[in-house]
Motif scaffolding. Sequence first.
Motif, PDB file in Angstrom:
ATOM      1  N   GLU A 183       0.835  -1.204   0.000  1.00  0.00           N
ATOM      2  CA  GLU A 183       0.000   0.000   0.000  1.00  0.00           C
ATOM      3  C   GLU A 183       0.866   1.249   0.000  1.00  0.00           C
ATOM      4  OE1 GLU A 183      -3.413  -2.110  -0.219  1.00  0.00           O
ATOM      5  OE2 GLU A 183      -3.284   0.074  -0.167  1.00  0.00           O
ATOM      6  N   GLY A 184       1.997   1.196  -0.700  1.00  0.00           N
ATOM      7  CA  GLY A 184       2.909   2.334  -0.659  1.00  0.00           C
ATOM      8  C   GLY A 184       2.427   3.496  -1.517  1.00  0.00           C
ATOM      9  N   PRO A 185       3.145   4.606  -1.435  1.00  0.00           N
ATOM     10  CA  PRO A 185       2.722   5.788  -2.196  1.00  0.00           C
ATOM     11  C   PRO A 185       3.019   5.675  -3.686  1.00  0.00           C
ATOM     12  CG  PRO A 185       4.732   6.246  -0.981  1.00  0.00           C
ATOM     13  CD  PRO A 185       4.308   4.872  -0.587  1.00  0.00           C
ATOM     14  N   VAL A 186       4.011   4.861  -4.055  1.00  0.00           N
ATOM     15  CA  VAL A 186       4.338   4.735  -5.477  1.00  0.00           C
ATOM     16  C   VAL A 186       4.121   3.294  -5.909  1.00  0.00           C
ATOM     17  CG1 VAL A 186       5.965   6.634  -5.633  1.00  0.00           C
ATOM     18  CG2 VAL A 186       6.750   4.431  -4.852  1.00  0.00           C
ATOM     19  N   ARG A 187       3.745   3.125  -7.171  1.00  0.00           N
ATOM     20  CA  ARG A 187       3.525   1.784  -7.720  1.00  0.00           C
ATOM     21  C   ARG A 187       4.596   1.516  -8.766  1.00  0.00           C
ATOM     22  NH1 ARG A 187      -1.271   0.461 -10.427  1.00  0.00           N
ATOM     23  NH2 ARG A 187      -1.286   2.545 -11.329  1.00  0.00           N
ATOM     24  N   LEU A 188       5.426   0.509  -8.482  1.00  0.00           N
ATOM     25  CA  LEU A 188       6.515   0.177  -9.387  1.00  0.00           C
ATOM     26  C   LEU A 188       6.238  -1.159 -10.057  1.00  0.00           C
ATOM     27  CD1 LEU A 188       9.559   0.963  -7.119  1.00  0.00           C
ATOM     28  CD2 LEU A 188       9.016   2.142  -9.215  1.00  0.00           C
ATOM     29  N   SER A 189       6.775  -1.302 -11.265  1.00  0.00           N
ATOM     30  CA  SER A 189       6.724  -2.602 -11.943  1.00  0.00           C
ATOM     31  C   SER A 189       8.148  -3.064 -12.194  1.00  0.00           C
ATOM     32  CB  SER A 189       6.029  -2.466 -13.302  1.00  0.00           C
ATOM     33  OG  SER A 189       4.662  -2.602 -13.165  1.00  0.00           O
ATOM     34  N   HIS A 190       8.455  -4.225 -11.682  1.00  0.00           N
ATOM     35  CA  HIS A 190       9.780  -4.813 -11.912  1.00  0.00           C
ATOM     36  C   HIS A 190       9.613  -6.314 -11.825  1.00  0.00           C
ATOM     37  CE1 HIS A 190       9.592  -5.062  -7.552  1.00  0.00           C
ATOM     38  NE2 HIS A 190       9.398  -3.770  -7.529  1.00  0.00           N
ATOM     39  N   TRP A 191      10.707  -7.073 -11.681  1.00  0.00           N
ATOM     40  CA  TRP A 191      10.561  -8.528 -11.749  1.00  0.00           C
ATOM     41  C   TRP A 191       9.869  -9.105 -10.534  1.00  0.00           C
ATOM     42  CZ3 TRP A 191      13.072 -12.226  -8.616  1.00  0.00           C
ATOM     43  CH2 TRP A 191      13.993 -11.695  -7.711  1.00  0.00           C
ATOM     44  N   GLN A 192       9.873  -8.368  -9.414  1.00  0.00           N
ATOM     45  CA  GLN A 192       9.212  -8.900  -8.226  1.00  0.00           C
ATOM     46  C   GLN A 192       7.889  -8.223  -7.938  1.00  0.00           C
ATOM     47  OE1 GLN A 192      11.698  -8.819  -4.780  1.00  0.00           O
ATOM     48  NE2 GLN A 192      12.212 -10.954  -5.014  1.00  0.00           N
ATOM     49  N   SER A 193       7.367  -7.457  -8.919  1.00  0.00           N
ATOM     50  CA  SER A 193       6.163  -6.707  -8.601  1.00  0.00           C
ATOM     51  C   SER A 193       4.941  -7.612  -8.495  1.00  0.00           C
ATOM     52  CB  SER A 193       5.908  -5.627  -9.642  1.00  0.00           C
ATOM     53  OG  SER A 193       5.849  -6.206 -10.919  1.00  0.00           O
TER      54      SER A 193
END
Lengths: 487, 183
Positions: A183-193
């Motif tokens: 529930e963080g402020p930023v949404r990242l996409s990477h290999w573990q997302s």
Amino acid sequence: MVLKAFFPTCCVSVDSGLLVGRWVPEHSSAVVLAVLHFPFIPIQVKQLLAQVRQASQVGVAVLGTWCHCRQEPEESLGRFLEGLGAVFPHEPWLQLRRERGGTFWSCAVTHRQAPAAPRAPGEDQVMLIFYDQRQVLLSQLHPPTVLPDRQAGATPASTGGLAAVFDTVARSELLFRSDRFDEGPVRLSHWQSEGVEASILAELARRASGPVCLLLASLLSLVSAVGACRVFRLWPLSFLGSKLSTCEQLRHRLEHLTLIFSTRKAENSAQLMRKANTVASVLLDVALGLTLLSWLHGRSRIGHLADALVPVADLYCLKIHGLSSLWRLFRGKKWNVLRQRVDSCSYDLDQLFIGTLLFTILLFLLPTTALYYLVFTLLRLLVVAVQGLIHLLVDLINSLPLYSLGLRLCRPYRLAAGVKFRVLQHEAGRPLRLLMQINPLPYSRVMHTYRLPSCGCHPKDSWGALCRKLFFGELIYPWRQRGDKQD
Amino acid sequence: MEDERSFSDICGGRLALQRRYYSPSCREFCLSCPRLSLRSLTAVTCTVWLAAYGLFTLCENSMILSAAIFITLLGLLGYLHFVKIDQETLLIIDSLGIQMTSSYASGKESTTFIEMGKVKDIVINEAIYMQKVIYYLCILLKDPVEPHRISQVSAKPRLDCLIEVYRSCQEILAHQKATSTSP
């Protein structure tokens, strides 16, 4: 120089957003680590990036924009993306675009500042290189030659561009901690997302390993203290200890076990591999020992070859010495022990008479003793050869890096000798797309790099010295190590 | 852009050179070696089996025949997997590096990649081997330990084929040097 954009394959079909990564100016390459999705608050993004920069010492920044949309972007979206360039200033600003379901991409690079020298047309080309983020993160690059004067902590930016890419991905673990379900402020996409990989058993083992290692390390130090006490240095036990190869192997294994259960964490990957190889070697040893015991238990006891060589060899040795000294008497010479050379000497008549008699007797008895000696030496050589072979085999099993070989077999991307590129489908006018894959280390180099240190069973004598000893009747022990005490 | 031309190697066999120009900064050269000829394979197999049959008539042990079959099979597999090269590819990418791939008859591929920062130059070198003069493409490295790397070892093309490859590589290297000096 052509700008190289390293793009992770896991982010190829994610929604539009910002490109987060590291820019390496020396090689003109942009390593994209993750994609940050809309909506976001710029202040929070900048805070997160500053956090990651401080923790991992990697210059992570916003490199550009990524647009994955249905058709040509509308005017407003285009201007919005351009406006982002003002919020996150980065030089150069990369803009990647891909149509949903389309194969080809389009890339644009904008330089904010006016270039110092006029640029040739076509110099702002972009080359897209796709890489598998998980494999690059876990793999370890083995450079072909390591210069002896290079320190262990040399800065990676001074080495090749690919080593910089591997280093960047490996050190940005903090960026990969957050996944889609946080529930963080930023949404990242990477290999573990899609969710962090973990295993319950591994975690339990990790928790339990601390106290277990402590206990075993204290036990082992007790055992080695007992073994080093004065009793074992007295004559009968020290003689036994140096002769029996069991004691030597036990000592070797004790060293290994101390290494495995030491409470110090492995500093770098080479030490970790060494520990893992030692564990595998100990387990193999135990397994082989149990197999051998069960096999011997099933059969009758193997008889021991009586060593009748020693008295025969002594006799032969004495005879040869006697013969050579009497031969010198014939010639009127004598061996000077003080000067270690042959000097002339005048003998009396009766000395010459006795000397000739004894010489004749010894000479005629020579064929018999020589034949006995030959037979027994051949037998003993056979036994010694078998012993030497067993020793070699034991050494081989001890120094085999089982864990590394297993890793090379099952997870070849972990041990990388380099990379290989494959050109993907290409259309004229579009940027060039390459796929970067890991080139695994060949087995010979795995063995060479990760070999465990062996007992060093190089024979003490060369072939010439061995032959000389055989002729003169001295006993040979070819497996004796250099550091062992003499008999 | 792709085109194919046929050349001949030093023994007179046919080689096919395939050139692909992906972009001004990326080119690929693919050299296909002559395939394994059925004639030589049959000759070797017949020799081995005749020798085994001769031994069998002497020793009357049928294990020799099975051993001969085994050896022939293993030998063929080993030859296809470790020795017989089907195709050799040279991929040169401006500002990234040079990649050499050898693909064997059994499908195995062995790749070497050299980064552009380590490459000093590409030259054609000549070697005198017994009574022959062989030309080969040599990549000079800046590494003091191993100063040169040889490419396309197994298919020994003649000078005309090498000159084609050499010219294209020099174009790219010159372009790369020109752009690397400017900031």
